[in-house]
Design a protein around this motif. Structure first.
Motif, PDB file in Angstrom:
ATOM      1  N   HIS A   8      34.752  47.061  38.277  1.00  0.00           N
ATOM      2  CA  HIS A   8      34.267  46.084  39.264  1.00  0.00           C
ATOM      3  C   HIS A   8      34.537  46.581  40.675  1.00  0.00           C
ATOM      4  O   HIS A   8      35.590  46.342  41.258  1.00  0.00           O
ATOM      5  N   HIS A  10      32.210  47.164  44.406  1.00  0.00           N
ATOM      6  CA  HIS A  10      30.921  47.064  45.108  1.00  0.00           C
ATOM      7  C   HIS A  10      30.701  48.303  45.961  1.00  0.00           C
ATOM      8  O   HIS A  10      31.631  48.735  46.658  1.00  0.00           O
ATOM      9  N   HIS A 201      29.202  37.449  38.349  1.00  0.00           N
ATOM     10  CA  HIS A 201      30.217  36.918  39.258  1.00  0.00           C
ATOM     11  C   HIS A 201      30.279  35.404  39.089  1.00  0.00           C
ATOM     12  O   HIS A 201      29.308  34.704  39.396  1.00  0.00           O
ATOM     13  N   ASP A 287      37.468  45.515  43.417  1.00  0.00           N
ATOM     14  CA  ASP A 287      36.351  44.833  44.078  1.00  0.00           C
ATOM     15  C   ASP A 287      35.717  45.723  45.149  1.00  0.00           C
ATOM     16  O   ASP A 287      34.613  45.453  45.609  1.00  0.00           O
TER      17      ASP A 287
HETATM   18 ZN   LIG Z   1      32.896  41.381  43.233  1.00  0.00          ZN
END
Ligand SMILES: [Zn+2]
Length: 334
Positions: A8, A10, A201, A287
């Motif tokens: 996970h 981005h 999400h 993240d």
């Molecule tokens: Zn995320």
């Protein structure tokens, strides 16, 4: 523990400030700052106390997504993120997620060009780092119309043979109301039918509404994995449903602290212990290591230090990351 898995992260949060700074200048992007260190603060969560809320995080994403909004910038970003993850953390299973329609300057750039540029970055990284299995996840957005989200999933299916391994949905939730996840059910069904992995999400914030959303996602979308899902820790029924469905949560502790999704380290510990006690499966992620100013090994150290997980549980979560990856069709069947 030699090789790590991170599922996970981005793309907008995974590229180091120096690469973004150069990309911004190469493209002549007008920036509100002229000094590199001001820029570094602009594109990362620079205050250790975090951001007031998820809107503030979106304001940071605005800049990284704008800078990544061209084929060459997307290619360099994917290439840089994969190489960086391997060199600094020894990550050998890496999934990077991004929304190609947030990188095409409102339709000015062709979305297929953006996606193929990301795939070129992936290919170049595979040549340089053959030890790394990497894949791309295309993200729908909660602010997009169903029609736009359907196009993103169509593209994901079209380019799946080249390295798109899954789909996701993120972006700001509506204020004071639930996001209706049922509207993306047909897209999710189509993606699954084409062999793509599905992660969603949900349950990062939003209190009771967020919990209701988790229930809806489990029932209506049946994802392989859920991004965050931490709100389920307060709800035995949701945890039961997660366990029964075999869904793997992707938990990002520092991100949750920085966005105030979890108030403090005690809450992080309690969340993890609750999931362990109820047999809910999870992996650990950042993240977006550059934006969050943390790296995967920092996350593992944090969890160990605060007594959220034992060394053995951490190794188990990491092994699960390699297993639950969508790369090479190693998707866990729901
Ligand atoms: Zn995320």
């Amino acid at each position: 523990m030699e090789s790590l898995a991170e599922l996970h992260t981005h793309l907008g949060g995974s590229v180091s400030s120096d690469i973004l700074w150069t990309l911004a200048h190469e493209q002549g992007i007008a920036l509100p700052v002229k000094d590199y260190w001001d820029f570094d603060r602009l594109v990362t969560v620079s205050d250790p106390r975090g951001v007031p809320d998820l809107d503030a995080l979106d304001a940071i994403y605005h800049w990284t997504e704008l800078i990544q909004s061209s084929p060459i910038a997307v290619e360099q970003s994917v290439h840089g993120a994969i190489g960086g993850a391997y060199r600094s953390q020894g990550i050998t299973t890496l999934e990077l997620r991004f929304n190609p329609m947030k990188r095409n300057r409102g339709g000015e750039r062709d979305v297929d060009h953006i996606i193929l540029a990301a795939i070129r970055g992936l290919d170049r990284a595979s040549l340089e780092y053959p030890q790394v299995r990497a894949g791309l996840i295309l993200m729908m957005d909660r602010t997009f119309t169903p029609e736009l989200n359907a196009i993103i999933v169509e593209k994901a299916i079209r380019w799946a043979p080249r390295g798109i391994v899954g789909v996701d949905i993120a972006g700001p939730r509506p204020r004071h109301e639930r996001y209706d996840y049922r509207q993306v059910a047909p897209m999710v069904e189509e993606a699954r039918g084409a062999g793509l992995g599905v992660t969603i999400h949900v349950g990062e914030e939003g209190g009771d509404m967020g919990r209701a959303e988790i229930g809806e996602v489990i029932e209506e979308l049946r994802p392989d994995r859920i991004g965050h899902g931490i709100l389920a820790a307060g709800d035995p029924e949701l945890m039961h449903a997660l366990r029964e469905a075999g869904i793997v949560l992707e938990i990002c502790p520092t991100s949750n602290l920085l966005t105030k999704a979890l108030p403090d380290e005690d809450a992080v510990r309690e969340t993890f212990r609750t999931f362990v006690d109820h047999g809910v499966r999870f992996t650990i992620a950042t993240d977006g290591p550059e934006m969050m100013r943390t790296h995967l090994r920092d996350e593992l150290d944090l969890l160990l230090r605060i007594g959220a997980l034992t060394q053995e549980e951490i190794e188990e979560a990491n092994a699960r990351g390699h297993d639950a990856s969508f790369i090479d069709g190693r998707r866990i069947a729901a």
